[in-house]
Design an enzyme around this catalytic site. Structure first.
Site, PDB file in Angstrom:
ATOM      1  N   CYS A 103       8.936  -7.863   5.674  1.00 44.82           N
ATOM      2  CA  CYS A 103       8.667  -6.457   5.953  1.00 44.82           C
ATOM      3  C   CYS A 103       8.554  -6.346   7.469  1.00 44.82           C
ATOM      4  O   CYS A 103       9.380  -6.917   8.166  1.00 44.82           O
ATOM      5  CB  CYS A 103       7.415  -5.979   5.211  1.00 44.82           C
ATOM      6  SG  CYS A 103       5.986  -7.069   5.322  1.00 44.82           S
ATOM      7  N   THR A 104       7.581  -5.644   7.998  1.00 42.99           N
ATOM      8  CA  THR A 104       7.431  -5.603   9.458  1.00 42.99           C
ATOM      9  C   THR A 104       6.651  -6.818   9.949  1.00 42.99           C
ATOM     10  O   THR A 104       7.160  -7.630  10.718  1.00 42.99           O
ATOM     11  CB  THR A 104       6.731  -4.299   9.896  1.00 42.99           C
ATOM     12  OG1 THR A 104       7.548  -3.178   9.537  1.00 42.99           O
ATOM     13  CG2 THR A 104       6.529  -4.287  11.410  1.00 42.99           C
ATOM     14  N   ALA A 105       5.422  -6.957   9.485  1.00 41.76           N
ATOM     15  CA  ALA A 105       4.581  -8.076   9.923  1.00 41.76           C
ATOM     16  C   ALA A 105       4.615  -9.257   8.970  1.00 41.76           C
ATOM     17  O   ALA A 105       4.182 -10.352   9.321  1.00 41.76           O
ATOM     18  CB  ALA A 105       3.138  -7.588  10.088  1.00 41.76           C
ATOM     19  N   GLY A 106       5.109  -9.024   7.751  1.00 43.59           N
ATOM     20  CA  GLY A 106       5.095 -10.102   6.755  1.00 43.59           C
ATOM     21  C   GLY A 106       3.712 -10.359   6.203  1.00 43.59           C
ATOM     22  O   GLY A 106       3.415 -11.473   5.760  1.00 43.59           O
ATOM     23  N   LEU A 107       2.869  -9.325   6.191  1.00 45.99           N
ATOM     24  CA  LEU A 107       1.476  -9.506   5.775  1.00 45.99           C
ATOM     25  C   LEU A 107       1.084  -8.698   4.545  1.00 45.99           C
ATOM     26  O   LEU A 107       0.045  -8.954   3.948  1.00 45.99           O
ATOM     27  CB  LEU A 107       0.540  -9.121   6.931  1.00 45.99           C
ATOM     28  CG  LEU A 107       0.721  -9.915   8.217  1.00 45.99           C
ATOM     29  CD1 LEU A 107      -0.240  -9.411   9.294  1.00 45.99           C
ATOM     30  CD2 LEU A 107       0.531 -11.397   7.980  1.00 45.99           C
ATOM     31  N   GLY A 108       1.894  -7.702   4.163  1.00 42.52           N
ATOM     32  CA  GLY A 108       1.538  -6.856   3.027  1.00 42.52           C
ATOM     33  C   GLY A 108       2.639  -6.736   2.006  1.00 42.52           C
ATOM     34  O   GLY A 108       2.569  -7.301   0.913  1.00 42.52           O
ATOM     35  N   ARG A 109       3.697  -5.977   2.349  1.00 43.41           N
ATOM     36  CA  ARG A 109       4.764  -5.723   1.388  1.00 43.41           C
ATOM     37  C   ARG A 109       5.500  -7.005   0.977  1.00 43.41           C
ATOM     38  O   ARG A 109       5.714  -7.255  -0.216  1.00 43.41           O
ATOM     39  CB  ARG A 109       5.763  -4.719   1.982  1.00 43.41           C
ATOM     40  CG  ARG A 109       5.246  -3.303   2.098  1.00 43.41           C
ATOM     41  CD  ARG A 109       6.160  -2.422   2.929  1.00 43.41           C
ATOM     42  NE  ARG A 109       6.117  -2.764   4.349  1.00 43.41           N
ATOM     43  CZ  ARG A 109       6.822  -2.157   5.292  1.00 43.41           C
ATOM     44  NH1 ARG A 109       7.661  -1.185   4.967  1.00 43.41           N
ATOM     45  NH2 ARG A 109       6.705  -2.507   6.561  1.00 43.41           N
TER      46      ARG A 109
END
Length: 369
Positions: free
Chosen positions: A183-189
């Protein structure tokens, strides 16, 4: 196409016209890069770059992420792409930033780049997704796929997860090799989609998938969204009418954020002059929802409705549960188990989910809102 697939496919167009607003920044105290020990892990990589303007954007993004996800996490876009191998054939990481990142992934055996970002995510950090896609296509030995999920939005994740995991499952079967899920940060989605894939396809219990994921990458996947998406597939998804009420005849505007529209959007409440109250009625699928009121521009919560315990930063939200009101429904026990503390799938349920994923039609171009 069954009715549930139709519901998931039609969901993408139901929220046009809501007002969007930025989340208020909060202080962050934990750096995700340090917590991951990227320099020490043999299956991790950090690529450095420098940009003062990107650093400012990263700080704002991290503040928004902290408030929306309820966990203190930091993303530093200016440090470049970062990732972790979750399994030998599955990587979870942050977004690609340049076509050169495609070559970095090819060198470690990646055959599929699976992007969950929406266009505003890319525009915020000025990522040229077209150049990345064109270069991947030119390479010929790696496929770039987009399956968009709205950032910081648990309900959108829940409703999109079946379609996205189906697309991921088919891509992995088609391309083999290593898959880079970001995703953007690789921390949620991205971690949430990885967990959905591990739970539905690879035979993990959800708790085991969560433990495996967190042992490899410091992140915060939304477990409730995954649980509810699982129950949605296996039960008859129903909606119930709920009513929110704010009593104050002195204010000029009351809105609500959260619920099923995410923290980046707001819905207005209607004022009832006779009773001096503001109300909103909305049909919601079964599940747990957090929300907050915005009264004359100020974010607050209603002390007369259910409230969460304060998070690490002292923030409190309202929440509600939506349950099937039909006492004759045969799905209540199944949904209760699948949304409980330690959900598991029976052999028959796993087979049903696999059939669902395999038969799910390839989605048309996803409409962002």
């Amino acid at each position: 196409m069954n009715c549930l697939q139709n519901l998931f496919r039609s969901y993408a167009v139901q929220f046009h016209g809501f007002k969007c607003s930025p989340r208020k920044p909060l202080p962050c105290s934990v750096n995700m890069m340090d917590g991951m020990n990227l320099g020490d892990a043999p299956q991790s990589m950090e690529v450095k770059a420098t940009s003062e303007s990107e650093g400012g954007k990263s700080e704002i993004y991290s503040h928004n992420m902290t408030e929306a996800m309820g966990a203190v996490l930091t993303y530093r876009h200016e440090l470049g792409m970062n990732y972790n191998f979750i399994r030998p054939d599955l990587i979870v990481g942050s977004c690609l930033q340049t076509p050169e990142d495609v070559d970095k992934l090819r060198k470690i055996g990646v055959k599929t780049i699976f992007c969950l970002q929406q266009d505003p995510d890319l525009e915020y950090f000025e990522v040229d997704i077209g150049a990345i896609q064109d270069y991947a296509k030119e390479c010929g030995d790696i496929e770039h796929i987009r399956a968009r999920i709205r950032d910081f939005d648990a309900f959108d994740l829940r409703m999109r997860l079946p379609a996205v995991v189906s697309k991921l499952y088919k891509a992995i079967n088609r391309n083999g090799g290593v898959t880079y899920l970001h995703c953007t940060a690789g921390l949620g989605r991205a971690p949430a989609v990885a967990m959905g894939y591990m739970f539905w396809v690879q035979g993990y219990k959800l708790s085991d998938a969560h433990t495996e994921l967190l042992s490899k990458r410091s992140c915060s996947p939304n477990l409730e969204a995954i649980k509810n998406a699982t129950a949605d597939i296996l039960t008859d998804l129903k909606k119930e009418l709920v009513t929110l009420t704010w009593k104050d005849d002195k204010c000029s505007a009351v809105e609500v954020s959260g619920l099923d529209i995410g923290w980046g959007q707001r819905m207005p409440l209607k004022f009832d002059e006779e009773h001096g109250t503001w109300t909103l009625q909305r049909e919601l699928p079964e599940g747990r929802y957090e929300y907050k009121y915005i009264v004359d521009g100020e974010w607050t919560y209603n002390e007369n409705e259910l409230v969460t315990t304060p998070n690490k930063d002292g923030h409190v939200n309202n929440f509600l549960y939506v349950v099937d009101s039909d006492p004759n429904s045969g799905y209540g026990a199944v949904r209760k188990r699948l949304t409980g503390d330690d959900p598991y799938l029976t052999k028959e349920e796993r087979m049903k989910i696999m059939q669902f994923l395999e038969s799910y039609p390839d989605e048309e171009e996803y409409t962002e809102n």
